[in-house]
Motif scaffolding. Structure first.
Motif, PDB file in Angstrom:
ATOM      1  N   ALA A  67     -45.080  -4.938   8.937  1.00 46.21           N
ATOM      2  CA  ALA A  67     -45.794  -6.114   9.455  1.00 46.21           C
ATOM      3  C   ALA A  67     -46.817  -6.615   8.435  1.00 46.21           C
ATOM      4  O   ALA A  67     -46.946  -7.823   8.213  1.00 46.21           O
ATOM      5  CB  ALA A  67     -46.488  -5.775  10.772  1.00 46.21           C
ATOM      6  N   ARG A  68     -47.544  -5.687   7.797  1.00 43.28           N
ATOM      7  CA  ARG A  68     -48.524  -6.081   6.787  1.00 43.28           C
ATOM      8  C   ARG A  68     -47.840  -6.785   5.618  1.00 43.28           C
ATOM      9  O   ARG A  68     -48.345  -7.794   5.103  1.00 43.28           O
ATOM     10  CB  ARG A  68     -49.293  -4.868   6.277  1.00 43.28           C
ATOM     11  N   ASN A  69     -46.686  -6.287   5.203  1.00 44.65           N
ATOM     12  CA  ASN A  69     -45.945  -6.918   4.114  1.00 44.65           C
ATOM     13  C   ASN A  69     -45.509  -8.332   4.500  1.00 44.65           C
ATOM     14  O   ASN A  69     -45.523  -9.241   3.665  1.00 44.65           O
ATOM     15  CB  ASN A  69     -44.743  -6.061   3.706  1.00 44.65           C
ATOM     16  N   GLU A  70     -45.131  -8.511   5.763  1.00 46.15           N
ATOM     17  CA  GLU A  70     -44.783  -9.842   6.246  1.00 46.15           C
ATOM     18  C   GLU A  70     -46.006 -10.768   6.208  1.00 46.15           C
ATOM     19  O   GLU A  70     -45.900 -11.930   5.813  1.00 46.15           O
ATOM     20  CB  GLU A  70     -44.223  -9.773   7.674  1.00 46.15           C
ATOM     21  N   TYR A  71     -47.157 -10.253   6.627  1.00 43.21           N
ATOM     22  CA  TYR A  71     -48.396 -11.040   6.545  1.00 43.21           C
ATOM     23  C   TYR A  71     -48.687 -11.420   5.096  1.00 43.21           C
ATOM     24  O   TYR A  71     -49.041 -12.566   4.810  1.00 43.21           O
ATOM     25  CB  TYR A  71     -49.589 -10.254   7.101  1.00 43.21           C
ATOM     26  N   ASP A  72     -48.555 -10.461   4.189  1.00 40.36           N
ATOM     27  CA  ASP A  72     -48.791 -10.736   2.765  1.00 40.36           C
ATOM     28  C   ASP A  72     -47.879 -11.851   2.266  1.00 40.36           C
ATOM     29  O   ASP A  72     -48.316 -12.771   1.555  1.00 40.36           O
ATOM     30  CB  ASP A  72     -48.568  -9.473   1.919  1.00 40.36           C
ATOM     31  N   ARG A  73     -46.586 -11.762   2.650  1.00 37.22           N
ATOM     32  CA  ARG A  73     -45.624 -12.776   2.214  1.00 37.22           C
ATOM     33  C   ARG A  73     -45.995 -14.140   2.802  1.00 37.22           C
ATOM     34  O   ARG A  73     -45.991 -15.163   2.096  1.00 37.22           O
ATOM     35  CB  ARG A  73     -44.209 -12.372   2.650  1.00 37.22           C
ATOM     36  N   THR A  74     -46.340 -14.165   4.081  1.00 38.58           N
ATOM     37  CA  THR A  74     -46.697 -15.424   4.737  1.00 38.58           C
ATOM     38  C   THR A  74     -47.949 -16.031   4.120  1.00 38.58           C
ATOM     39  O   THR A  74     -48.002 -17.241   3.858  1.00 38.58           O
ATOM     40  CB  THR A  74     -46.909 -15.197   6.251  1.00 38.58           C
TER      41      THR A  74
END
Length: 106
Positions: A67-74
């Motif tokens: 989830a954190r990686n998705e936030y970073d990407r977003t």
């Protein structure tokens, strides 16, 4: 014969005492074994519980890291898009000023 009978009785008494000592030592060792087996069972139980908790924590961590990686990407994509909007706004403002200046000139 009486001396040999007394000696035989003495040997018998010593032998019985040695056997009793061995039985006492064996019983003490058996008691220690039971205590350690009980401790071993408790440790194995605790280890099983901790292993299950570790698996759950690892699973939770994996989900949270994803989830954190998705936030970073977003966030990265949003910042990139925002910079493009700023650049476009700056270009538009520059063109608008240029057009406004050319309209003022008769």
């Amino acid at each position: 014969m009486s001396q040999s009978g007394a000696a035989l009785q003495e040997y018998n008494n010593e032998l019985v005492k040695c056997i009793e000592d061995l039985c006492t030592k064996r019983d003490e060792l058996h008691r220690q074994i039971l205590i350690e087996e009980e401790e071993k069972a408790k440790i194995q139980h605790d280890l099983r519980i901790l292993t299950e908790r570790l698996a759950k924590v690892n699973e939770s961590l994996a989900k949270k890291i994803t989830a954190r990686n998705e936030y970073d990407r977003t966030v990265s994509e949003t910042e990139t898009a925002y910079m493009k909007i700023l650049e476009s706004s700056q270009s538009l403002l520059h063109v608008l000023k240029k057009e406004t200046n050319s309209l003022r000139k008769p």
